[in-house]
Design an enzyme around this catalytic site. Structure first.
Site, short mmCIF file in Angstrom:
data_model
loop_
_atom_site.label_atom_id
_atom_site.label_comp_id
_atom_site.label_asym_id
_atom_site.label_seq_id
_atom_site.Cartn_x
_atom_site.Cartn_y
_atom_site.Cartn_z
N ARG A 297 66.88 -18.03 -106.54
CA ARG A 297 68.19 -17.37 -106.52
C ARG A 297 69.06 -17.83 -107.69
NH1 ARG A 297 69.11 -17.49 -99.89
NH2 ARG A 297 67.95 -15.54 -99.52
N TYR A 441 66.40 -8.38 -105.62
CA TYR A 441 65.36 -9.31 -105.18
C TYR A 441 65.87 -10.73 -104.99
CZ TYR A 441 64.26 -10.08 -110.26
OH TYR A 441 64.29 -10.34 -111.60
N GLU A 442 65.03 -11.56 -104.34
CA GLU A 442 65.37 -12.92 -103.90
C GLU A 442 66.57 -12.92 -102.96
OE1 GLU A 442 63.03 -14.59 -104.50
OE2 GLU A 442 62.18 -13.78 -106.34
N GLY A 443 66.65 -11.90 -102.13
CA GLY A 443 67.76 -11.76 -101.19
C GLY A 443 68.84 -10.90 -101.80
N GLN A 448 73.32 -12.64 -99.74
CA GLN A 448 73.96 -13.84 -100.30
C GLN A 448 75.35 -14.01 -99.71
OE1 GLN A 448 71.87 -15.63 -102.17
NE2 GLN A 448 70.49 -13.90 -101.92
#
Length: 598
Positions: A297, A441-443, A448
């Site tokens: 992230r 992506y990556e959450g 977040q």
């Protein structure tokens, strides 16, 4: 065609004059990492990004990756560039010297990642994923796994991936169906079966082996995320001498045809009884996963920063050269048929918005990066904990705000080019396409925001929050009597007060109704980020003003810092007021509508 020069002057200012990076040399293991050494490393990294990676960016986008019968080939030039990349030792800059790394501070790696992402984001994806795998394995792997795999990840001859998402579930990892069962071989290994999607760098021709870190469930796994375990599944099983041996039961089923980052292979990975080894404890894979995910992230946030920088650089060049119309207050270039568009107020507003956010984000990244180093190396456990708290708090802010800014900045850069920005020839549209994925992506950035308000703010009665609120309060108190800084202190103090009010409001309402926290989350994260950048800008303006009286030939540099900081405080930070009103409006207007009515 776009150009790129690493912003070394700005990096030197942030590291040496705002944050005194030399203090890191006081930490055990960093004694030799002086500012001069760090600068030399960054200068070499800048050259590599500019000369080796940036020339491949457009051609890599146009060619893309090639897939045939489970084999993926990267675009022309990538394999040769990667060979030079590992020859230069760039894969192990901040890795443990015990495994062949250079052991440099993590903040150095942050800055190098920005250079790489500005020059060629798709290329940067390959070593970036490997670094996440390195982090997880170094913290959670057995000594045997570390000895076998970490040196290969560090020297870059092997690469790594994160295999989390499945076709039927994205963020909700508790629903995964990939299974792992003991394979009875007597070596403690498992047989892993399942399908993972959206796996960046899942298959390629840059390294001789690929190490997949795979989330799966054991036969006796509890339901949901409490039943997730993590497994290391190599593409080729290592021989006793450490070289790649027999092919494992993992294959790339296809690659995605994407909007952007086309030179980065995004794969569907099929695990068909593949041999894997448990990383960490059974059913405790989420802990190891978050080691990878949090590093990823922060890395994705740096991607947004890198693309914002390169878009700004090219937009400025175009604005200075493009002749269009006349200044509203009279011709600035009477000997030419028109003035350069940089004379127009709205063009300047666009450029200053890009610049103020980008430079603020770079400073925030450096602050977070230095705190990572403190959290790992400082001899006092309480100091380590405080630094780790700050990093945890800021991770969702960095990921979400930096990537939102990256997409906004690349859009603004493209807009500034007018019709030329929309066509491929000038290269600005590629930055827009590449930047868009970072918000997903990556959450996703909404995830977040939920992480910030739902996990980080309430933790230990606001312990993490104090790691940010206290430094801001201290700086405001320190500078409030300085007449030179008052015009910067007052806007930040007002915005900080609004953030404190919003924090209390979100906490109170969220305790009664979780939808209230959810409704406020994305606005609250942006509000938090704007105040964080305001804090960075007060620190930068303070440092610049201290240097101005003796600046000589660098007076223009420091004066530009002060003027950019003034723009931020007067034109961008006031957005906090509108966000506060939106948060105050609550969740009812969102939740009243029946689902069938949409």
């Amino acid at each position: 065609m776009p150009t790129y020069k690493a912003p070394l002057d700005d990096v030197r200012f942030v590291l040496n004059e705002v944050f005194a990076v030399g203090r890191l040399a006081e930490l055990p293991g960093h004694e030799d990492h002086t500012p001069d050494l760090i600068e030399a490393v960054l200068e070499e990294g800048a050259k590599f990004a500019e000369n080796e990676l940036q020339p491949l960016n457009r051609s890599g986008d146009e060619e893309g990756c090639h897939y045939e019968n489970g084999v993926v080939r990267t675009p022309t030039g990538f394999k040769e560039a990667y060979a030079k990349f590992i020859e230069g030792g760039w894969t192990g800059v901040s890795c443990d010297p015990d495994y062949g790394g250079q052991g440099l501070p993590h903040v150095v790696n942050f800055i190098l990642e920005e250079f790489i992402c500005s020059a060629n984001l798709s290329f940067g994806m390959y070593p970036g994923l490997s670094h996440g795998a390195y982090n997880a394995l170094s913290l959670h792997g057995t000594d045997e796994l570390k000895r076998t795999y970490l040196p290969k990840l560090v020297d870059g001859t092997w690469s790594g991936t994160m295999c989390l998402t499945e076709p039927h579930c994205g963020t909700d990892l508790g629903m995964i169906r990939t299974r792992a069962v003991p394979d009875g071989s007597g070596d403690g290994s498992y047989s892993v079966t399942g399908t993972k999607i959206f796996i960046s760098a899942g298959e390629h021709d840059l390294t001789e082996n690929i190490l997949h870190l795979v989330l799966a469930k054991l036969p006796d796994a509890p339901a949901g995320t409490r039943g997730i375990s993590l497994f290391l599944v190599p593409k080729f099983l290592p021989r006793e001498d450490g070289t790649p041996g027999m092919r494992n039961g993992v294959m790339c089923g296809s690659i995605e045809h994407k909007m952007g980052i086309k030179a980065s292979s995004t794969c569907v990975m099929n695990f068909e009884g593949a041999k894997g080894w448990l990383v960490g404890q059974p059913h405790k894979g989420m802990r190891a996963m978050f080691t990878m995910m949090n590093a990823a992230r922060l890395g994705v946030g740096i991607q947004g920063l890198g693309l914002a920088e390169v878009s700004y650089q090219n937009a400025v060049t175009y604005a200075r050269e493009r002749l269009q119309g006349r200044s509203l207050t009279g011709a600035k270039a009477p000997d030419k048929p028109a003035d350069p568009i940089i004379v127009h107020p709205d063009v300047r507003k666009t450029l200053l918005t890009m610049r103020a956010h980008t430079e603020g984000c770079r400073a925030l990244a450096a602050w977070v990066g230095m705190n990572i180093d403190v959290s790992i190396k400082h001899p006092d456990p309480e100091v380590r904990r405080e630094a780790d708290d700050l990093v945890a708090l800021m991770t969702p802010v960095v990921k979400a705000f930096f990537t939102d800014h990256g997409f906004d900045a690349t859009n603004m850069g493209m807009q500034l080019y007018g019709g030329h920005g929309y066509i491929r020839e000038y290269g600005m549209e590629q930055f827009v396409r590449d930047a868009r994925i970072a918000q997903i992506y990556e959450g996703t950035n909404a995830i977040q925001a939920l992480d910030l308000v739902g996990r980080k703010l309430p933790q230990d009665m606001g312990r993490l929050l104090r790691r940010f609120f206290h430094p801001v309060s201290e700086l405001l108190e320190e500078t409030q009597e300085d007449p030179e800084l008052l015009e910067f202190v007052i806007p930040l103090a007002k915005a900080f007060g609004k953030l404190q009010q919003a924090t209390a409001l979100v906490a109170q309402r969220g305790m009664k109704n979780a939808d209230e926290a959810g409704a406020a989350s994305t606005d609250y994260l942006r509000m938090f980020a704007l105040v964080a950048l305001g804090y960075m800008w007060l620190r930068m303006v303070k440092a610049a003003k201290e240097k101005l009286p003796e600046a000589d030939g660098r007076a223009g540099f420091y004066d530009s810092k002060v003027k950019t900081g003034r723009f931020y405080m007067t034109k961008l930070l006031p957005q906090v007021n509108g966000l506060f009103l939106t948060i105050m409006a609550g969740s009812q207007v969102l939740m009243d509508m029946d689902a069938d009515a949409f």
